[in-house]
Design an enzyme around this catalytic site. Structure first.
Site, PDB file in Angstrom:
ATOM      1  N   GLY A  41      53.456  38.056  12.732  1.00 49.02           N
ATOM      2  CA  GLY A  41      54.409  38.029  13.844  1.00 49.02           C
ATOM      3  C   GLY A  41      53.773  37.509  15.118  1.00 49.02           C
ATOM      4  O   GLY A  41      52.653  36.990  15.096  1.00 49.02           O
ATOM      5  N   GLU A  43      52.880  39.269  17.811  1.00 50.51           N
ATOM      6  CA  GLU A  43      51.803  40.094  18.335  1.00 50.51           C
ATOM      7  C   GLU A  43      50.981  40.795  17.256  1.00 50.51           C
ATOM      8  O   GLU A  43      49.958  41.378  17.554  1.00 50.51           O
ATOM      9  CB  GLU A  43      52.380  41.171  19.269  1.00 50.51           C
ATOM     10  N   ASN A  45      50.007  41.367  12.759  1.00 52.53           N
ATOM     11  CA  ASN A  45      50.062  40.966  11.354  1.00 52.53           C
ATOM     12  C   ASN A  45      50.335  42.230  10.541  1.00 52.53           C
ATOM     13  O   ASN A  45      49.784  43.287  10.853  1.00 52.53           O
ATOM     14  CB  ASN A  45      48.728  40.383  10.894  1.00 52.53           C
ATOM     15  N   LYS A  60      50.183  47.725  10.174  1.00 53.32           N
ATOM     16  CA  LYS A  60      50.478  46.773  11.233  1.00 53.32           C
ATOM     17  C   LYS A  60      49.258  46.678  12.136  1.00 53.32           C
ATOM     18  O   LYS A  60      48.826  47.679  12.709  1.00 53.32           O
ATOM     19  CB  LYS A  60      51.708  47.252  12.019  1.00 53.32           C
ATOM     20  N   GLU A 128      54.757  53.800   6.120  1.00 52.81           N
ATOM     21  CA  GLU A 128      55.346  53.613   4.794  1.00 52.81           C
ATOM     22  C   GLU A 128      55.792  52.160   4.635  1.00 52.81           C
ATOM     23  O   GLU A 128      56.337  51.573   5.571  1.00 52.81           O
ATOM     24  CB  GLU A 128      56.567  54.548   4.742  1.00 52.81           C
ATOM     25  N   VAL A 130      58.451  49.793   3.421  1.00 51.08           N
ATOM     26  CA  VAL A 130      59.860  49.876   3.034  1.00 51.08           C
ATOM     27  C   VAL A 130      60.100  48.792   1.997  1.00 51.08           C
ATOM     28  O   VAL A 130      59.981  47.597   2.287  1.00 51.08           O
ATOM     29  CB  VAL A 130      60.788  49.665   4.250  1.00 51.08           C
ATOM     30  N   ASP A 171      64.504  46.477  21.177  1.00 52.16           N
ATOM     31  CA  ASP A 171      64.264  45.127  20.627  1.00 52.16           C
ATOM     32  C   ASP A 171      65.051  44.971  19.328  1.00 52.16           C
ATOM     33  O   ASP A 171      64.576  44.384  18.361  1.00 52.16           O
ATOM     34  CB  ASP A 171      62.761  44.911  20.383  1.00 52.16           C
ATOM     35  N   ASP A 188      59.907  48.058  14.017  1.00 47.96           N
ATOM     36  CA  ASP A 188      59.377  47.416  15.226  1.00 47.96           C
ATOM     37  C   ASP A 188      59.817  48.147  16.508  1.00 47.96           C
ATOM     38  O   ASP A 188      60.547  47.604  17.334  1.00 47.96           O
ATOM     39  CB  ASP A 188      59.831  45.943  15.249  1.00 47.96           C
TER      40      ASP A 188
HETATM   41  N1  LIG Z   1      57.100  49.241   7.168  1.00 48.83           N
HETATM   42  C1  LIG Z   1      57.422  48.029   6.738  1.00 48.83           C
HETATM   43  N2  LIG Z   1      57.802  47.837   5.448  1.00 48.83           N
HETATM   44  C2  LIG Z   1      58.132  46.597   5.012  1.00 48.83           C
HETATM   45  N3  LIG Z   1      58.078  45.472   5.761  1.00 48.83           N
HETATM   46  C3  LIG Z   1      57.705  45.596   7.037  1.00 48.83           C
HETATM   47  C4  LIG Z   1      57.365  46.867   7.602  1.00 48.83           C
HETATM   48  N4  LIG Z   1      57.045  46.693   8.904  1.00 48.83           N
HETATM   49  C5  LIG Z   1      57.172  45.377   9.140  1.00 48.83           C
HETATM   50  N5  LIG Z   1      57.561  44.706   8.034  1.00 48.83           N
HETATM   51  C6  LIG Z   1      57.780  43.252   7.915  1.00 48.83           C
HETATM   52  O1  LIG Z   1      56.930  42.585   8.832  1.00 48.83           O
HETATM   53  C7  LIG Z   1      57.707  41.864   9.806  1.00 48.83           C
HETATM   54  C8  LIG Z   1      57.070  41.980  11.186  1.00 48.83           C
HETATM   55  O2  LIG Z   1      57.050  43.322  11.604  1.00 48.83           O
HETATM   56  P1  LIG Z   1      57.385  43.742  13.097  1.00 48.83           P
HETATM   57  O3  LIG Z   1      58.727  43.223  13.466  1.00 48.83           O
HETATM   58  O4  LIG Z   1      57.153  45.209  13.189  1.00 48.83           O
HETATM   59  O5  LIG Z   1      56.210  43.001  13.877  1.00 48.83           O
HETATM   60  P2  LIG Z   1      56.248  41.902  15.049  1.00 48.83           P
HETATM   61  O6  LIG Z   1      54.856  41.691  15.502  1.00 48.83           O
HETATM   62  O7  LIG Z   1      57.279  42.234  16.035  1.00 48.83           O
HETATM   63  O8  LIG Z   1      56.681  40.650  14.311  1.00 48.83           O
HETATM   64  P3  LIG Z   1      57.747  39.609  14.855  1.00 48.83           P
HETATM   65  O9  LIG Z   1      57.078  38.899  15.971  1.00 48.83           O
HETATM   66  O10 LIG Z   1      57.970  38.781  13.608  1.00 48.83           O
HETATM   67  O11 LIG Z   1      58.953  40.405  15.292  1.00 48.83           O
HETATM   68  C9  LIG Z   1      59.091  42.473   9.713  1.00 48.83           C
HETATM   69  O12 LIG Z   1      60.079  41.568  10.071  1.00 48.83           O
HETATM   70  C10 LIG Z   1      59.199  42.858   8.260  1.00 48.83           C
HETATM   71  O13 LIG Z   1      59.569  41.733   7.503  1.00 48.83           O
HETATM   72 MG   LIG Z   2      59.649  42.260  14.978  1.00 56.13          MG
END
Ligand SMILES: Nc1ncnc2c1ncn2[C@@H]1O[C@H](COP(=O)(O)OP(=O)(O)OP(=O)(O)O)[C@@H](O)[C@H]1O
Ligand SMILES: [Mg+2]
Length: 233
Positions: A41, A43, A45, A60, A128, A130, A171, A188
Protein backbone atom coordinates in the site's frame (compact mmCIF):
# COMPACT_ATOMS: atom_id res chain seq x y z
CA UNK A 1 7.68 -8.70 -9.31
CA UNK A 2 11.00 -7.89 -11.03
CA UNK A 3 14.03 -8.81 -8.94
CA UNK A 4 15.15 -5.17 -8.77
CA UNK A 5 11.73 -4.16 -7.46
CA UNK A 6 11.76 -7.04 -4.98
CA UNK A 7 15.07 -5.87 -3.65
CA UNK A 8 13.72 -2.32 -3.28
CA UNK A 9 10.72 -3.66 -1.31
CA UNK A 10 12.95 -5.74 0.92
CA UNK A 11 15.19 -2.79 1.59
CA UNK A 12 12.44 -0.27 2.38
CA UNK A 13 10.29 -2.60 4.49
CA UNK A 14 12.75 -4.85 6.28
CA UNK A 15 15.18 -2.38 7.76
CA UNK A 16 17.25 -3.60 10.72
CA UNK A 17 14.90 -2.27 13.38
CA UNK A 18 11.80 -3.77 11.72
CA UNK A 19 13.59 -7.14 11.50
CA UNK A 20 14.34 -6.92 15.22
CA UNK A 21 10.67 -6.24 15.99
CA UNK A 22 9.56 -9.14 13.79
CA UNK A 23 11.92 -11.49 15.62
CA UNK A 24 10.57 -10.35 18.98
CA UNK A 25 6.98 -10.84 17.90
CA UNK A 26 7.81 -14.28 16.56
CA UNK A 27 9.64 -15.21 19.76
CA UNK A 28 6.57 -14.14 21.74
CA UNK A 29 4.51 -16.59 19.71
CA UNK A 30 2.35 -14.23 17.66
CA UNK A 31 3.37 -16.04 14.48
CA UNK A 32 5.82 -18.71 13.36
CA UNK A 33 6.98 -17.58 9.91
CA UNK A 34 6.22 -14.97 7.28
CA UNK A 35 4.75 -16.44 4.12
CA UNK A 36 4.47 -13.78 1.42
CA UNK A 37 3.06 -10.39 0.44
CA UNK A 38 -0.71 -9.79 0.40
CA UNK A 39 -0.48 -6.16 -0.63
CA UNK A 40 1.80 -3.17 -1.03
CA UNK A 41 0.00 0.00 0.00
CA UNK A 42 0.87 3.66 0.20
CA UNK A 43 2.22 3.52 3.73
CA UNK A 44 2.49 -0.15 4.51
CA UNK A 45 3.12 -3.65 3.26
CA UNK A 46 0.90 -6.53 4.36
CA UNK A 47 2.19 -10.09 4.62
CA UNK A 48 0.53 -13.37 5.44
CA UNK A 49 2.12 -15.48 8.15
CA UNK A 50 1.86 -18.99 9.54
CA UNK A 51 0.79 -19.80 13.06
CA UNK A 52 0.50 -23.41 14.23
CA UNK A 53 0.90 -24.60 10.66
CA UNK A 54 -1.92 -22.47 9.28
CA UNK A 55 -1.89 -19.21 7.31
CA UNK A 56 -4.12 -17.30 9.70
CA UNK A 57 -2.09 -14.18 10.44
CA UNK A 58 -1.75 -10.86 8.61
CA UNK A 59 1.21 -8.64 9.46
CA UNK A 60 1.03 -4.98 8.54
CA UNK A 61 4.41 -3.29 8.39
CA UNK A 62 4.29 0.49 8.23
CA UNK A 63 7.30 1.65 6.25
CA UNK A 64 9.37 4.07 8.29
CA UNK A 65 11.56 5.37 5.51
CA UNK A 66 9.23 5.40 2.57
CA UNK A 67 6.00 7.01 3.67
CA UNK A 68 4.36 10.40 3.60
CA UNK A 69 4.95 10.96 7.29
CA UNK A 70 4.10 14.70 7.08
CA UNK A 71 0.59 13.83 5.95
CA UNK A 72 0.41 11.19 8.71
CA UNK A 73 1.57 13.78 11.26
CA UNK A 74 -1.13 16.24 10.16
CA UNK A 75 -3.77 13.55 10.57
CA UNK A 76 -2.68 12.41 14.02
CA UNK A 77 -1.44 15.50 15.86
CA UNK A 78 -5.01 16.64 16.68
CA UNK A 79 -5.94 13.27 18.22
CA UNK A 80 -6.05 13.78 22.02
CA UNK A 81 -4.86 10.19 22.48
CA UNK A 82 -1.53 11.26 20.99
CA UNK A 83 -0.95 14.72 22.44
CA UNK A 84 2.59 16.02 22.52
CA UNK A 85 3.57 13.97 19.50
CA UNK A 86 6.43 15.62 17.69
CA UNK A 87 7.02 15.45 14.00
CA UNK A 88 9.73 12.82 14.24
CA UNK A 89 9.38 10.32 11.46
CA UNK A 90 9.71 7.17 13.57
CA UNK A 91 7.47 8.43 16.38
CA UNK A 92 4.73 9.45 13.96
CA UNK A 93 4.81 6.09 12.19
CA UNK A 94 4.75 4.21 15.52
CA UNK A 95 1.80 6.33 16.70
CA UNK A 96 0.01 5.55 13.46
CA UNK A 97 0.40 1.78 14.05
CA UNK A 98 -0.65 2.18 17.70
CA UNK A 99 -3.74 4.09 16.69
CA UNK A 100 -4.81 1.42 14.21
CA UNK A 101 -4.35 -1.28 16.87
CA UNK A 102 -6.38 0.63 19.48
CA UNK A 103 -9.11 1.50 16.99
CA UNK A 104 -9.39 -2.15 15.92
CA UNK A 105 -9.97 -3.10 19.57
CA UNK A 106 -12.58 -0.35 20.01
CA UNK A 107 -14.34 -1.47 16.82
CA UNK A 108 -14.29 -5.09 17.92
CA UNK A 109 -15.72 -4.17 21.31
CA UNK A 110 -18.46 -2.29 19.46
CA UNK A 111 -19.42 -5.50 17.66
CA UNK A 112 -18.09 -4.52 14.24
CA UNK A 113 -16.55 -7.12 11.92
CA UNK A 114 -12.84 -6.28 11.84
CA UNK A 115 -9.69 -8.42 11.86
CA UNK A 116 -8.85 -9.45 15.42
CA UNK A 117 -5.84 -7.35 16.49
CA UNK A 118 -3.18 -9.50 18.19
CA UNK A 119 -0.23 -7.21 18.86
CA UNK A 120 1.48 -3.97 17.92
CA UNK A 121 5.13 -3.14 18.36
CA UNK A 122 6.76 -0.05 16.87
CA UNK A 123 5.75 -0.08 13.18
CA UNK A 124 4.42 -3.65 13.07
CA UNK A 125 0.80 -4.71 13.61
CA UNK A 126 -0.13 -8.38 13.90
CA UNK A 127 -3.75 -9.31 13.25
CA UNK A 128 -6.07 -12.01 12.02
CA UNK A 129 -5.92 -12.72 8.30
CA UNK A 130 -9.42 -12.26 6.91
CA UNK A 131 -9.91 -15.00 4.37
CA UNK A 132 -10.18 -18.70 3.83
CA UNK A 133 -7.36 -21.23 3.77
CA UNK A 134 -4.76 -18.48 3.75
CA UNK A 135 -6.27 -16.64 0.77
CA UNK A 136 -7.11 -13.07 1.75
CA UNK A 137 -10.65 -11.87 1.13
CA UNK A 138 -10.98 -9.36 -1.70
CA UNK A 139 -11.67 -5.67 -1.34
CA UNK A 140 -15.23 -4.53 -1.99
CA UNK A 141 -13.84 -2.60 -4.96
CA UNK A 142 -12.74 -5.85 -6.64
CA UNK A 143 -15.54 -8.04 -5.36
CA UNK A 144 -18.96 -6.34 -5.56
CA UNK A 145 -21.59 -7.95 -3.33
CA UNK A 146 -24.36 -10.13 -4.73
CA UNK A 147 -26.95 -8.30 -2.65
CA UNK A 148 -25.92 -4.63 -2.61
CA UNK A 149 -28.83 -3.50 -0.45
CA UNK A 150 -28.14 -6.05 2.27
CA UNK A 151 -24.39 -5.36 2.14
CA UNK A 152 -24.88 -1.58 2.37
CA UNK A 153 -27.21 -2.02 5.34
CA UNK A 154 -24.58 -4.07 7.14
CA UNK A 155 -21.94 -1.39 6.53
CA UNK A 156 -24.27 1.34 7.78
CA UNK A 157 -25.03 -0.74 10.87
CA UNK A 158 -21.27 -1.06 11.49
CA UNK A 159 -20.87 2.71 11.10
CA UNK A 160 -23.69 3.17 13.61
CA UNK A 161 -22.07 0.78 16.06
CA UNK A 162 -18.75 2.62 15.71
CA UNK A 163 -20.52 5.94 16.25
CA UNK A 164 -22.38 4.74 19.32
CA UNK A 165 -19.02 3.61 20.74
CA UNK A 166 -17.55 7.04 20.07
CA UNK A 167 -15.39 6.39 17.03
CA UNK A 168 -15.32 7.25 13.34
CA UNK A 169 -13.42 5.10 10.82
CA UNK A 170 -12.15 8.12 8.88
CA UNK A 171 -10.97 6.38 5.70
CA UNK A 172 -13.93 4.24 4.76
CA UNK A 173 -14.48 3.32 1.13
CA UNK A 174 -14.65 0.26 -1.12
CA UNK A 175 -10.84 0.07 -0.72
CA UNK A 176 -10.95 -0.47 3.05
CA UNK A 177 -13.85 -2.89 3.23
CA UNK A 178 -13.32 -6.57 2.48
CA UNK A 179 -16.06 -8.75 1.06
CA UNK A 180 -15.66 -11.94 3.04
CA UNK A 181 -18.30 -14.52 2.14
CA UNK A 182 -20.77 -11.73 1.30
CA UNK A 183 -20.26 -9.99 4.63
CA UNK A 184 -18.35 -6.73 5.10
CA UNK A 185 -15.17 -6.64 7.18
CA UNK A 186 -13.82 -3.15 7.85
CA UNK A 187 -10.04 -2.73 7.75
CA UNK A 188 -7.36 -0.02 7.78
CA UNK A 189 -8.33 1.87 10.96
CA UNK A 190 -5.27 4.07 11.20
CA UNK A 191 -7.25 7.26 10.42
CA UNK A 192 -9.92 6.47 13.03
CA UNK A 193 -10.66 9.17 15.61
CA UNK A 194 -12.80 9.56 18.69
CA UNK A 195 -16.04 11.52 18.20
CA UNK A 196 -15.02 14.60 20.17
CA UNK A 197 -11.90 15.16 18.03
CA UNK A 198 -12.33 18.43 16.06
CA UNK A 199 -12.37 16.86 12.59
CA UNK A 200 -14.37 13.73 13.49
CA UNK A 201 -17.56 15.10 11.91
CA UNK A 202 -15.77 15.97 8.68
CA UNK A 203 -14.33 12.46 8.46
CA UNK A 204 -17.73 10.92 9.17
CA UNK A 205 -19.27 12.94 6.33
CA UNK A 206 -16.51 11.83 4.00
CA UNK A 207 -17.01 8.17 4.98
CA UNK A 208 -20.77 8.52 4.40
CA UNK A 209 -20.19 10.17 1.05
CA UNK A 210 -17.91 7.33 -0.10
CA UNK A 211 -20.42 4.67 0.91
CA UNK A 212 -23.28 6.60 -0.70
CA UNK A 213 -21.29 7.00 -3.95
CA UNK A 214 -20.28 3.34 -4.15
CA UNK A 215 -23.80 2.00 -3.57
CA UNK A 216 -25.50 4.59 -5.76
CA UNK A 217 -23.55 3.12 -8.66
CA UNK A 218 -24.84 -0.30 -7.62
CA UNK A 219 -28.44 0.92 -7.78
CA UNK A 220 -29.06 1.29 -4.04
CA UNK A 221 -31.19 4.37 -3.39
CA UNK A 222 -30.01 6.10 -0.24
CA UNK A 223 -29.29 9.74 0.34
CA UNK A 224 -26.44 11.02 2.45
CA UNK A 225 -28.67 12.74 5.04
CA UNK A 226 -30.62 9.54 5.61
CA UNK A 227 -27.40 7.58 6.08
CA UNK A 228 -26.08 10.16 8.57
CA UNK A 229 -29.35 9.98 10.50
CA UNK A 230 -29.22 6.17 10.60
CA UNK A 231 -25.69 6.36 11.98
CA UNK A 232 -26.12 9.13 14.52
CA UNK A 233 -29.64 8.63 15.89
N1 LIG B 1 -6.30 -8.52 8.08
C1 LIG B 1 -6.29 -8.62 6.76
N2 LIG B 1 -6.69 -9.77 6.16
C2 LIG B 1 -6.68 -9.88 4.80
N3 LIG B 1 -6.25 -8.92 3.96
C3 LIG B 1 -5.83 -7.76 4.49
C4 LIG B 1 -5.83 -7.54 5.90
N4 LIG B 1 -5.38 -6.29 6.15
C5 LIG B 1 -5.11 -5.76 4.95
N5 LIG B 1 -5.36 -6.63 3.95
C6 LIG B 1 -5.16 -6.39 2.50
O1 LIG B 1 -4.09 -5.48 2.33
C7 LIG B 1 -4.55 -4.28 1.70
C8 LIG B 1 -3.88 -3.06 2.32
O2 LIG B 1 -4.22 -2.95 3.68
P1 LIG B 1 -4.55 -1.55 4.35
O3 LIG B 1 -5.65 -0.89 3.61
O4 LIG B 1 -4.75 -1.82 5.80
O5 LIG B 1 -3.16 -0.80 4.17
P2 LIG B 1 -2.79 0.58 3.42
O6 LIG B 1 -1.37 0.87 3.71
O7 LIG B 1 -3.80 1.60 3.71
O8 LIG B 1 -2.89 0.20 1.96
P3 LIG B 1 -3.57 1.10 0.84
O9 LIG B 1 -2.64 2.24 0.64
O10 LIG B 1 -3.63 0.11 -0.30
O11 LIG B 1 -4.92 1.52 1.38
C9 LIG B 1 -6.06 -4.30 1.88
O12 LIG B 1 -6.71 -3.62 0.86
C10 LIG B 1 -6.38 -5.78 1.85
O13 LIG B 1 -6.46 -6.21 0.51
MG1 LIG C 1 -6.14 0.91 2.84
Amino acid sequence: MQSKEKFKTAETVFDASTLRVLHKLRDRGYFDALQGPISVGKESNIFSAFKDGKLTIAIKIYRVNNCDFRRMYLYIKGDPRFTGLQSHRRKVVFAWAQREYRNLHLARDAGVNVPMPHAVMENVLVMELVGKKGVAAQKLKDSPPEDSKDFSEKIILFMRLLHSHGIVHGDLSEYNILNFEEKPVLIDFSHGVKLHTPYAEELLKRDVHNIYRYFKNKGVLLDEDTIIKKITQ
